[in-house]
Every structure is written in structure tokens, then in C-alpha cells.
Scaffold this motif. Structure first.
Motif, PDB file in Angstrom:
ATOM      1  N   ALA A 131       0.835  -1.207   0.000  1.00  0.00           N
ATOM      2  CA  ALA A 131       0.000   0.000   0.000  1.00  0.00           C
ATOM      3  C   ALA A 131       0.866   1.252   0.000  1.00  0.00           C
ATOM      4  N   ASP A 132       0.436   2.255  -0.752  1.00  0.00           N
ATOM      5  CA  ASP A 132       1.152   3.531  -0.805  1.00  0.00           C
ATOM      6  C   ASP A 132       0.815   4.412   0.384  1.00  0.00           C
ATOM      7  N   LEU A 133      -0.428   4.316   0.859  1.00  0.00           N
ATOM      8  CA  LEU A 133      -0.884   5.099   2.008  1.00  0.00           C
ATOM      9  C   LEU A 133      -1.833   4.243   2.828  1.00  0.00           C
ATOM     10  N   ILE A 134      -1.873   4.515   4.119  1.00  0.00           N
ATOM     11  CA  ILE A 134      -2.775   3.804   5.019  1.00  0.00           C
ATOM     12  C   ILE A 134      -3.750   4.799   5.645  1.00  0.00           C
ATOM     13  N   VAL A 135      -5.037   4.465   5.597  1.00  0.00           N
ATOM     14  CA  VAL A 135      -6.048   5.204   6.348  1.00  0.00           C
ATOM     15  C   VAL A 135      -6.349   4.401   7.608  1.00  0.00           C
ATOM     16  N   ALA A 136      -6.084   4.982   8.766  1.00  0.00           N
ATOM     17  CA  ALA A 136      -6.435   4.348  10.033  1.00  0.00           C
ATOM     18  C   ALA A 136      -7.727   4.986  10.526  1.00  0.00           C
ATOM     19  N   GLU A 137      -8.767   4.170  10.639  1.00  0.00           N
ATOM     20  CA  GLU A 137     -10.094   4.699  10.944  1.00  0.00           C
ATOM     21  C   GLU A 137     -10.549   4.317  12.338  1.00  0.00           C
ATOM     22  N   GLY A 138     -10.864   5.323  13.118  1.00  0.00           N
ATOM     23  CA  GLY A 138     -11.353   5.109  14.472  1.00  0.00           C
ATOM     24  C   GLY A 138     -12.843   4.829  14.518  1.00  0.00           C
ATOM     25  N   TYR A 139     -13.268   4.418  15.682  1.00  0.00           N
ATOM     26  CA  TYR A 139     -14.634   3.962  15.929  1.00  0.00           C
ATOM     27  C   TYR A 139     -15.668   5.098  15.886  1.00  0.00           C
ATOM     28  N   THR A 150     -11.779   0.791  18.538  1.00  0.00           N
ATOM     29  CA  THR A 150     -10.660   1.633  18.944  1.00  0.00           C
ATOM     30  C   THR A 150     -10.884   3.057  18.474  1.00  0.00           C
ATOM     31  N   THR A 151     -10.690   4.025  19.350  1.00  0.00           N
ATOM     32  CA  THR A 151     -10.926   5.418  18.991  1.00  0.00           C
ATOM     33  C   THR A 151      -9.759   5.982  18.183  1.00  0.00           C
ATOM     34  N   THR A 152     -10.042   7.021  17.418  1.00  0.00           N
ATOM     35  CA  THR A 152      -9.017   7.659  16.601  1.00  0.00           C
ATOM     36  C   THR A 152      -7.877   8.193  17.459  1.00  0.00           C
ATOM     37  N   MET A 153      -8.219   8.752  18.599  1.00  0.00           N
ATOM     38  CA  MET A 153      -7.213   9.351  19.493  1.00  0.00           C
ATOM     39  C   MET A 153      -6.152   8.336  19.909  1.00  0.00           C
ATOM     40  N   THR A 154      -6.550   7.092  20.093  1.00  0.00           N
ATOM     41  CA  THR A 154      -5.595   6.068  20.514  1.00  0.00           C
ATOM     42  C   THR A 154      -5.015   5.294  19.336  1.00  0.00           C
ATOM     43  N   LEU A 155      -5.779   5.163  18.259  1.00  0.00           N
ATOM     44  CA  LEU A 155      -5.333   4.373  17.117  1.00  0.00           C
ATOM     45  C   LEU A 155      -4.223   5.053  16.323  1.00  0.00           C
ATOM     46  N   ILE A 156      -4.377   6.353  16.045  1.00  0.00           N
ATOM     47  CA  ILE A 156      -3.446   7.042  15.147  1.00  0.00           C
ATOM     48  C   ILE A 156      -2.002   7.010  15.647  1.00  0.00           C
ATOM     49  N   PRO A 157      -1.714   7.375  16.887  1.00  0.00           N
ATOM     50  CA  PRO A 157      -0.306   7.342  17.310  1.00  0.00           C
ATOM     51  C   PRO A 157       0.291   5.942  17.292  1.00  0.00           C
ATOM     52  N   GLN A 158      -0.513   4.928  17.581  1.00  0.00           N
ATOM     53  CA  GLN A 158       0.003   3.564  17.558  1.00  0.00           C
ATOM     54  C   GLN A 158       0.337   3.120  16.134  1.00  0.00           C
ATOM     55  N   VAL A 159      -0.530   3.462  15.183  1.00  0.00           N
ATOM     56  CA  VAL A 159      -0.253   3.110  13.785  1.00  0.00           C
ATOM     57  C   VAL A 159       0.928   3.923  13.267  1.00  0.00           C
ATOM     58  N   ALA A 160       0.987   5.208  13.651  1.00  0.00           N
ATOM     59  CA  ALA A 160       2.091   6.064  13.219  1.00  0.00           C
ATOM     60  C   ALA A 160       3.439   5.492  13.654  1.00  0.00           C
ATOM     61  N   ASP A 161       3.478   4.892  14.827  1.00  0.00           N
ATOM     62  CA  ASP A 161       4.711   4.293  15.329  1.00  0.00           C
ATOM     63  C   ASP A 161       5.062   2.990  14.616  1.00  0.00           C
ATOM     64  N   ALA A 162       4.074   2.371  13.958  1.00  0.00           N
ATOM     65  CA  ALA A 162       4.264   1.019  13.430  1.00  0.00           C
ATOM     66  C   ALA A 162       4.547   0.961  11.933  1.00  0.00           C
ATOM     67  N   ILE A 163       4.209   2.015  11.178  1.00  0.00           N
ATOM     68  CA  ILE A 163       4.371   1.965   9.721  1.00  0.00           C
ATOM     69  C   ILE A 163       5.278   3.088   9.236  1.00  0.00           C
ATOM     70  N   LYS A 164       5.763   2.922   8.008  1.00  0.00           N
ATOM     71  CA  LYS A 164       6.639   3.930   7.410  1.00  0.00           C
ATOM     72  C   LYS A 164       5.959   4.714   6.297  1.00  0.00           C
ATOM     73  N   VAL A 165       4.926   4.144   5.670  1.00  0.00           N
ATOM     74  CA  VAL A 165       4.227   4.870   4.601  1.00  0.00           C
ATOM     75  C   VAL A 165       3.356   5.954   5.221  1.00  0.00           C
ATOM     76  N   PRO A 166       2.977   6.974   4.442  1.00  0.00           N
ATOM     77  CA  PRO A 166       2.149   8.057   4.997  1.00  0.00           C
ATOM     78  C   PRO A 166       0.840   7.547   5.587  1.00  0.00           C
ATOM     79  N   LEU A 167       0.440   8.190   6.672  1.00  0.00           N
ATOM     80  CA  LEU A 167      -0.739   7.793   7.427  1.00  0.00           C
ATOM     81  C   LEU A 167      -1.819   8.861   7.337  1.00  0.00           C
ATOM     82  N   ILE A 168      -3.049   8.413   7.099  1.00  0.00           N
ATOM     83  CA  ILE A 168      -4.206   9.299   7.005  1.00  0.00           C
ATOM     84  C   ILE A 168      -5.169   8.929   8.130  1.00  0.00           C
ATOM     85  N   ALA A 169      -5.574   9.913   8.906  1.00  0.00           N
ATOM     86  CA  ALA A 169      -6.476   9.677  10.032  1.00  0.00           C
ATOM     87  C   ALA A 169      -7.926   9.828   9.591  1.00  0.00           C
TER      88      ALA A 169
END
Length: 321
Positions: A131-139, A150-169
Motif C-alpha cells: 500500500a502507498d498510504l494507510i487510512v487508520a479509521e477510528g470507531y 478503537t478510537t481515533t485518538m488512541t489508534l493514530i499514534p500507535q499506527v504512526a509508530d508502526a508503519i513507514k508509509v504516509p498515514l491518514i487519520a
């Protein structure tokens, strides 16, 4: 340059969420023309319907746009991908299923692939698949949701720490403050669905838009928990009917029969809240007006910059104490 903008060739890191069966060419093109990434949501549309919408979108914008394909929902997935390749659609958003088998073919044709995930595990799997970009979607988001809740507030920082491709909240973002917050949590961009329902170009019934404008912080309900099919809806008669049926006991098959795209169209497009439902994220309580897509995107970006500036100033004062 912002990595989301660079990869997708857009001006602002704002993506329209795929709203199956109700996103039309007019709304998609309006968002793309305003500097974001408009998205056609194919839902359960037939391939010929999808092709007609792609062709119409191309006639209305020269800017990049995407097609969202919900893999376990859409009919004739292979035919839809063939149409996407045929018409050189710039980007594809893959959701509701395993994207891995489809990514190589799309990338072979130079199509940017956005994958929607609701957990760190699935985000990493999508990245590994190409994938070129990841959308992490909260509840907080509208429509079908992850059972993880999982809420956006908790999901985004965890995904940001885990992947290298750009992240979209995604999920719970409805104004410039939300964009600024997403960036602070580690996102490179945002995806909005509910907020783009209440714009002038959106093809939804005026009753749907009025319901959003009049909503408060308790304006949504979650249905489907009892059958493992979580969906966030706007409070309305049909949603109350679903909750009542669940309280008395309902099978997954019965629930699915009551939440088909026919009922979605009845509520969202025809404005019949007794016979159909309307999706809504928790940000409904933030919506108070009905701007054009261009006006909305520009205001959100301006407000995001203002929010960041104000918070930076406040933090600087705090550090001096």
C-alpha cells in the motif's frame, strides 16, 4: 511537501471517504477541484454504473480522484478493477477485506493504493502488501465499523509508530481543529466522510443534511453489536427500529436484510427515515452550515493552521514558566 499531497498529486491532505452508492461524480469532482481527493464509492453498484460515474467524473475534473472498492461488499470486483485500469483512475481505496491480492496489479498500472485499516496489525499487513498510504479509521466514524471499537485518538499514534508509509487519520474529524489534532497524533493527512455530506454539491436528500446540521453530541447510535456487525447511524426512526429488533433478539441474516443498500438509499437519497437509515459519524454535532466543498476545505485548512499556531504559542508560554 506533505507526503500525502506528493503521492496523490493534490493540494491539501484531505481525502473524501468512500460513501458507497451515494457518492456521485459532482461531489467527487468538487472535492478534487477544491484541492482534496474526491472519491467515488462503488458500494454495490454494477460495473456499468461504476464506469458511467468514472467517465462523468473525468468530464468534471482534470484533478486526481479515487475509487473506493469495499472488497467484501462490492459486486463484480474484478470487473470494477478492470474499469479502473482502463480509465487510468489515479488512486484506489481498498476497504472491507484483504487488499493484498489486488495491490500488485493496480501498482503495475501506476495506480496509487490507499488501504483502510482499523488496527495496527491490519495497517502493517497492508503496508507489507505494498500500500502507498494507510487510512487508520477510528470507531467514531460513520457506517460500518471495526469490532475493535478503537478510537481515533488512541489508534493514530500507535499506527504512526508502526508503519513507514504516509498515514491518514479518519473518524471523528470534522473541522480544522480535528485536522490539526490528527497531525499532532502522527497523521500526514485526514479522511472525512460525514462532513462532506453537508456540502452543496453532495447528492443527499435535504432532510439528511438538515439532520446533520441539527444534531448534537448525542446524535448518533451504534447498531449491530449483538450480531458483530457494528454500524454507526444517525438517530432516526429506522435506527430506533433496528435497536428495538436487536433488543428482542435478531440473527445476522435478519440484521443484514434490514441494513442493505436499498435501505441506505431510502434514507440518504430519498429522505425516508421511516424506511431507511442514514450513516453519520460522531462529528455530526460539529456541523452547523452547508458550504460548498471548496469553501469547506479552505476554511478547514485555515482553521487547522490557526489552531496549530495558537497551540504552539500556548506551549511556548508554558515552557517559559
Amino acid at each position: 511537501m506533505n507526503p500525502v499531497c506528493k503521492i496523490l498529486g493534490i493540494q491539501f491532505p484531505i481525502i473524501q471517504g468512500g460513501m458507497g452508492n451515494v457518492s456521485n461524480a459532482q461531489l467527487t469532482a468538487a472535492i478534487s477541484n477544491a484541492g482534496g481527493l474526491g472519491t467515488i464509492g462503488v458500494g454495490t453498484m454494477l460495473p456499468e454504473e461504476v464506469e458511467a460515474m468514472i467517465v462523468e467524473t473525468v468530464s468534471k475534473t482534470s484533478k486526481p480522484f479515487a475509487v473506493n472498492v469495499p472488497l467484501t461488499v462490492a459486486s463484480n470486483v474484478k470487473e470494477i478493477f478492470q474499469l479502473i485500469i482502463k480509465h487510468c483512475v489515479p488512486a484506489v481505496a481498498l476497504s472491507a477485506g484483504n487488499p493484498a491480492p489486488y495491490i500488485p496489479k493496480l501498482k503495475e498500472h501506476g495506480i496509487k493504493v490507499i488501504c483502510v485499516a482499523a488496527s495496527v496489525y491490519h495497517a502493517k499487513k497492508a503496508e507489507d502488501a505494498g500500500a502507498d498510504l494507510i487510512v487508520a479509521e477510528g470507531y467514531e466514524a460513520a457506517g460500518l465499523n471495526s469490532p475493535f471499537e478503537t478510537t481515533t485518538m488512541t489508534l493514530i499514534p500507535q499506527v504512526a509508530d508502526a508503519i513507514k508509509v504516509p498515514l491518514i487519520a479518519a473518524g471523528g474529524i470534522g473541522d480544522g481543529r480535528g485536522i490539526a489534532a490528527a497531525m499532532m497524533l502522527g497523521a500526514d493527512g485526514v479522511q472525512l466522510g460525514t462532513r462532506f455530506i453537508a456540502v452543496k454539491e453532495a447528492p443527499f436528500h435535504h432532510r439528511y443534511k438538515e439532520a446533520l446540521i441539527n444534531a448534537d453530541d448525542r446524535g448518533t447510535v451504534v447498531v449491530g453489536r449483538s450480531v458483530g456487525r457494528i454500524r454507526r447511524l444517525m438517530k432516526a426512526p429506522y435506527a430506533e427500529k433496528l435497536l428495538s429488533r436487536e433488543s428482542k433478539g435478531i440473527t445476522l441474516e435478519e440484521f443484514n436484510a434490514l441494513t442493505t443498500e436499498d435501505q441506505h438509499i431510502a434514507g440518504a437519497v430519498k429522505g425516508d427515515f421511516d424506511r431507511g437509515f442514514i450513516n453519520s459519524g460522531q462529528i455530526a454535532g460539529l456541523i452547523r452550515d452547508l458550504p460548498s466543498a471548496s469553501e469547506l476545505i479552505q476554511k478547514m485548512m485555515d482553521d487547522a493552521c490557526t489552531a496549530v499556531s495558537q497551540r504552539n504559542s500556548a506551549l511556548s508560554q508554558w515552557q517559559k514558566r
